[in-house]
Design an enzyme around this catalytic site. Sequence first.
Site, short mmCIF file in Angstrom:
data_model
loop_
_atom_site.label_atom_id
_atom_site.label_comp_id
_atom_site.label_asym_id
_atom_site.label_seq_id
_atom_site.Cartn_x
_atom_site.Cartn_y
_atom_site.Cartn_z
N ASP A 176 -3.69 2.14 -5.42
CA ASP A 176 -2.37 2.16 -4.79
C ASP A 176 -2.14 0.97 -3.87
O ASP A 176 -1.30 1.02 -2.99
CB ASP A 176 -2.16 3.48 -4.01
CG ASP A 176 -2.93 3.51 -2.70
OD1 ASP A 176 -3.98 2.83 -2.61
OD2 ASP A 176 -2.48 4.19 -1.78
N GLU A 177 -2.92 -0.09 -4.06
CA GLU A 177 -2.68 -1.25 -3.20
C GLU A 177 -2.88 -2.58 -3.91
O GLU A 177 -3.59 -2.65 -4.92
CB GLU A 177 -3.53 -1.19 -1.94
CG GLU A 177 -5.01 -1.11 -2.14
CD GLU A 177 -5.74 -1.02 -0.80
OE1 GLU A 177 -5.84 -2.05 -0.12
OE2 GLU A 177 -6.19 0.07 -0.46
N ASP A 214 0.86 -1.20 0.00
CA ASP A 214 0.00 0.00 0.00
C ASP A 214 0.89 1.24 0.00
O ASP A 214 1.73 1.41 0.89
CB ASP A 214 -0.89 -0.04 1.26
CG ASP A 214 -1.98 1.03 1.24
OD1 ASP A 214 -1.91 1.96 0.41
OD2 ASP A 214 -2.91 0.92 2.06
P1 TTP Z 1 -5.79 5.12 0.79
O1 TTP Z 1 -4.78 4.05 0.55
O2 TTP Z 1 -7.00 4.80 1.59
O3 TTP Z 1 -5.14 6.39 1.46
P2 TTP Z 1 -3.76 7.12 1.24
O4 TTP Z 1 -2.89 6.39 0.28
O5 TTP Z 1 -4.04 8.55 0.90
O6 TTP Z 1 -3.15 7.12 2.69
P3 TTP Z 1 -2.50 5.92 3.52
O7 TTP Z 1 -1.09 6.37 3.78
O8 TTP Z 1 -3.30 5.86 4.77
O9 TTP Z 1 -2.58 4.69 2.69
O10 TTP Z 1 -6.32 5.67 -0.62
C1 TTP Z 1 -5.50 5.76 -1.78
C2 TTP Z 1 -5.86 6.98 -2.59
O11 TTP Z 1 -7.25 6.94 -2.92
C3 TTP Z 1 -5.67 8.29 -1.84
O12 TTP Z 1 -4.38 8.81 -1.95
C4 TTP Z 1 -6.71 9.17 -2.45
C5 TTP Z 1 -7.80 8.25 -2.87
N1 TTP Z 1 -8.93 8.35 -1.93
C6 TTP Z 1 -9.98 9.21 -2.25
O13 TTP Z 1 -9.97 9.86 -3.30
N2 TTP Z 1 -11.02 9.34 -1.35
C7 TTP Z 1 -11.06 8.65 -0.17
O14 TTP Z 1 -12.02 8.79 0.62
C8 TTP Z 1 -9.96 7.75 0.15
C9 TTP Z 1 -9.94 6.99 1.45
C10 TTP Z 1 -8.95 7.66 -0.76
CA CA Z 2 -2.48 4.13 0.46
#
Ligand code: TTP
Ligand code: CA
Length: 390
Positions: free
Chosen positions: A133-134, A33
Amino acid sequence: MDETQNRPRRFKNILNELGHRTAFLPRVIGHFDLDYFYAQVEEVEDPSLKGRPVLVCVFSGRTEDSGVVSTANYRARDFGVHSGMPIVLAKKKLEGKNPAVIRMDHEKYEGVSARVMEDLEGRVDVLEPTGIDEAFFDLTASTRGDYAAARRTAESIKESILKAEHLTCSIGIGRSKVVAKLGSDMSKPEGLMMVTADATASFLDPIPVEKLYGVGPKTASVLVGMGIGTAGQLAKAEPEELQRQFGKKFGDYLLLASSGNDTEPVVAGLEPTQYSRIVTLRRDTSDPHEAFAQLAEGIEYVHKKLKSKGKSFRTLTAIGIYSDLSTKTKSRTFETPVNDLGTIRESSAALFEEMSRSAEKALRRAGVRVSGLSGTEGQTSLSEFLHQVK
Ligand code: TTP
Ligand code: CA
């Protein structure tokens, strides 16, 4: 150098063919991730943002600041900002903190995501992307069940993504998808957490049920109502009671998940994260209606694609490519997933209309894209089922 790095594809194919021979090995499952993905991409592009709170936002366009935060970097999160928060509120929380407020550029993040996934794909036995992204991955065959070898592979993945894209990520490794996902979540940011088979039970024991992959707030509150607050307690629950509450499939899953015995395999395949169609217009035009009329087939194609895959979307984007080949996009994000033809037609017509107001050049090509996909019907795997309940 360990053998899992830059493994030639032929060797990998042989490993896949030998897949059935891994049945006796302890499973080595990973979860990858990227950290604060959209905001981190923006930081990489503009290093002057480092150290400042960064908000990547979707603007709705009604007023200057109407819209929501898509993601925030950790500096901004320290002040209580999170995904989904109205921009106005986020700015209030960051008053005097010099925040950078950036418009979301989905196209850019999709490009980075595609490169990262391709790199990962070449370093693991099986890769199952589950979002922009995962991804889950399997290393059982290449490591022969050895967690020390798995650690080396995870480190090489982290190094490679850092070198190629200047991005940090978090990785969890364990004997099941649930354990792997917990590992990446809990070690964020820049983390690497290994939970060996022996340590699994004691690792899971105190974990709150809502942290388990597939357990959403609704399920968690039912469980808590049943006196089950932790994975340890869930693992000891009566199977019949769980089945009565949640149905056989999900009830059984909860029991397995809470003991790290969930068996769902990592399934190869790049799940598309969007569907799009761009058409070349019969002649360049500044009339949005003329352009839109020729996009009808493209819209139907996108709609058919959604239907056949049982997907809904949250974001609709109109794409305009002009006579000078410059590109312009306009998006709308829905609060809940949608997938009907009427909504796609009406919303994209409105987006084209809006786009034409600020365009100086004539349109040469026009397109529509749906993204932010989620499953709706005809689930074939537990992952899709879980994706929904999450
Ligand atoms: P996530 O992996 O949930 O979050 P993140 O990568 O920003 O942070 P973390 O370090 O906790 O992993 O989501 C991946 C991408 O998806 C994030 O960068 C932006 C998008 N996203 C949205 O557009 N809206 C949302 O509500 C969420 C949770 C994510
Ligand atoms: Ca992420």
